[in-house]
Design a protein around this motif. Structure first.
Motif, short mmCIF file in Angstrom:
data_model
loop_
_atom_site.label_atom_id
_atom_site.label_comp_id
_atom_site.label_asym_id
_atom_site.label_seq_id
_atom_site.Cartn_x
_atom_site.Cartn_y
_atom_site.Cartn_z
N ALA A 28 4.58 33.81 31.31
CA ALA A 28 3.85 32.64 30.80
C ALA A 28 2.70 33.04 29.89
O ALA A 28 2.38 32.34 28.93
N ALA A 29 2.07 34.18 30.18
CA ALA A 29 0.93 34.65 29.38
C ALA A 29 1.37 35.53 28.22
O ALA A 29 0.54 35.95 27.41
N GLY A 30 2.66 35.85 28.13
CA GLY A 30 3.15 36.71 27.06
C GLY A 30 2.73 38.15 27.20
O GLY A 30 2.53 38.85 26.21
N VAL A 31 2.63 38.62 28.44
CA VAL A 31 2.22 39.99 28.72
C VAL A 31 3.41 40.77 29.28
O VAL A 31 4.12 40.27 30.15
N ALA A 32 3.61 41.97 28.78
CA ALA A 32 4.68 42.83 29.31
C ALA A 32 4.39 43.15 30.77
O ALA A 32 3.23 43.31 31.17
N CYS A 33 5.44 43.23 31.57
CA CYS A 33 5.27 43.47 33.01
C CYS A 33 6.35 44.41 33.51
O CYS A 33 7.53 44.24 33.22
N GLU A 34 5.92 45.41 34.28
CA GLU A 34 6.85 46.32 34.94
C GLU A 34 6.64 46.20 36.44
O GLU A 34 5.51 46.13 36.91
N VAL A 35 7.74 46.15 37.17
CA VAL A 35 7.69 46.03 38.62
C VAL A 35 8.37 47.23 39.26
O VAL A 35 9.38 47.72 38.76
N SER A 36 7.82 47.70 40.36
CA SER A 36 8.41 48.78 41.13
C SER A 36 9.05 48.16 42.37
O SER A 36 8.35 47.59 43.22
N LEU A 37 10.36 48.25 42.45
CA LEU A 37 11.11 47.64 43.56
C LEU A 37 11.33 48.64 44.68
O LEU A 37 11.49 49.84 44.45
N GLU A 38 11.37 48.11 45.89
CA GLU A 38 11.69 48.90 47.07
C GLU A 38 13.02 48.40 47.61
O GLU A 38 13.32 47.22 47.56
N SER A 39 13.83 49.31 48.10
CA SER A 39 15.12 48.94 48.65
C SER A 39 15.59 50.02 49.61
O SER A 39 15.23 51.19 49.47
N HIS A 40 16.40 49.62 50.58
CA HIS A 40 17.04 50.61 51.44
C HIS A 40 18.07 51.36 50.60
O HIS A 40 18.84 50.75 49.87
N VAL A 52 21.37 47.71 45.32
CA VAL A 52 21.54 46.98 44.07
C VAL A 52 20.63 45.76 44.00
O VAL A 52 20.27 45.16 45.02
N VAL A 53 20.24 45.43 42.78
CA VAL A 53 19.42 44.26 42.50
C VAL A 53 20.07 43.52 41.33
O VAL A 53 20.56 44.15 40.38
N PRO A 54 20.15 42.17 41.40
CA PRO A 54 20.76 41.42 40.31
C PRO A 54 19.89 41.50 39.05
O PRO A 54 18.67 41.39 39.13
N VAL A 55 20.53 41.71 37.91
CA VAL A 55 19.80 41.84 36.65
C VAL A 55 20.37 40.92 35.59
O VAL A 55 21.48 40.42 35.70
N LEU A 56 19.56 40.71 34.57
CA LEU A 56 19.96 39.95 33.39
C LEU A 56 20.19 40.97 32.29
O LEU A 56 19.26 41.40 31.63
N ASP A 57 21.42 41.38 32.11
CA ASP A 57 21.75 42.43 31.17
C ASP A 57 22.65 41.86 30.07
O ASP A 57 23.71 41.32 30.37
N PRO A 58 22.23 41.97 28.81
CA PRO A 58 23.05 41.43 27.72
C PRO A 58 24.46 42.02 27.66
O PRO A 58 25.39 41.39 27.17
N PRO A 62 26.08 43.11 36.01
CA PRO A 62 25.44 42.15 36.93
C PRO A 62 24.37 42.75 37.85
O PRO A 62 23.53 42.03 38.36
N TYR A 63 24.43 44.06 38.07
CA TYR A 63 23.51 44.69 39.02
C TYR A 63 22.99 46.01 38.46
O TYR A 63 23.64 46.67 37.67
N ALA A 64 21.81 46.39 38.94
CA ALA A 64 21.26 47.72 38.67
C ALA A 64 20.98 48.37 40.02
O ALA A 64 20.75 47.68 41.02
N HIS A 65 21.02 49.67 40.06
CA HIS A 65 20.72 50.42 41.28
C HIS A 65 19.25 50.80 41.28
O HIS A 65 18.77 51.42 40.33
N VAL A 66 18.54 50.44 42.34
CA VAL A 66 17.13 50.80 42.45
C VAL A 66 16.99 52.32 42.49
O VAL A 66 16.08 52.88 41.90
N CYS A 67 17.93 52.99 43.14
CA CYS A 67 17.82 54.44 43.31
C CYS A 67 18.03 55.22 42.01
O CYS A 67 17.37 56.24 41.80
#
Length: 83
Positions: A28-40, A52-58, A62-67
């Motif tokens: 909403a503020a137009g600021v780049a954001c990076e997140v660090s995910l945790e997963s088993h 796996v985490v669901p992603v929006l990939d052009p 459908p998924y990316a691996h956190v590891c």
């Protein structure tokens, strides 16, 4: 408020609900954001699909691996509605 002193980038780690909220504020503020995910992580090399985490990939992925693909992701890349 982000509008008063706009940062160049936001870096966040924590529970997924909080990361979703931070990503929403950053977008909403137009600021780049990076997140660090945790997963088993069962295997740690992307074979077991335990992290796996669901992603929006052009490209249609459908998924990316956190590891192996993360654990840090651009917040725009995560499908927060499916998390």
């Amino acid at each position: 408020a982000l509008e008063d002193d706009k940062p160049d980038r936001i870096l966040a780690c924590g529970p997924k609900g909080m990361l979703k909220a931070v990503a929403k504020l950053a977008t909403a503020a137009g600021v780049a954001c990076e997140v660090s995910l945790e997963s088993h992580m069962g295997c740690g090399i992307g074979v077991c699909n335990g992290c796996v985490v669901p992603v929006l990939d052009p490209s249609g992925k459908p998924y990316a691996h956190v590891c192996t693909d993360g654990p840090v992701f651009d917040s725009k890349y995560i499908d927060w509605e499916a998390v």
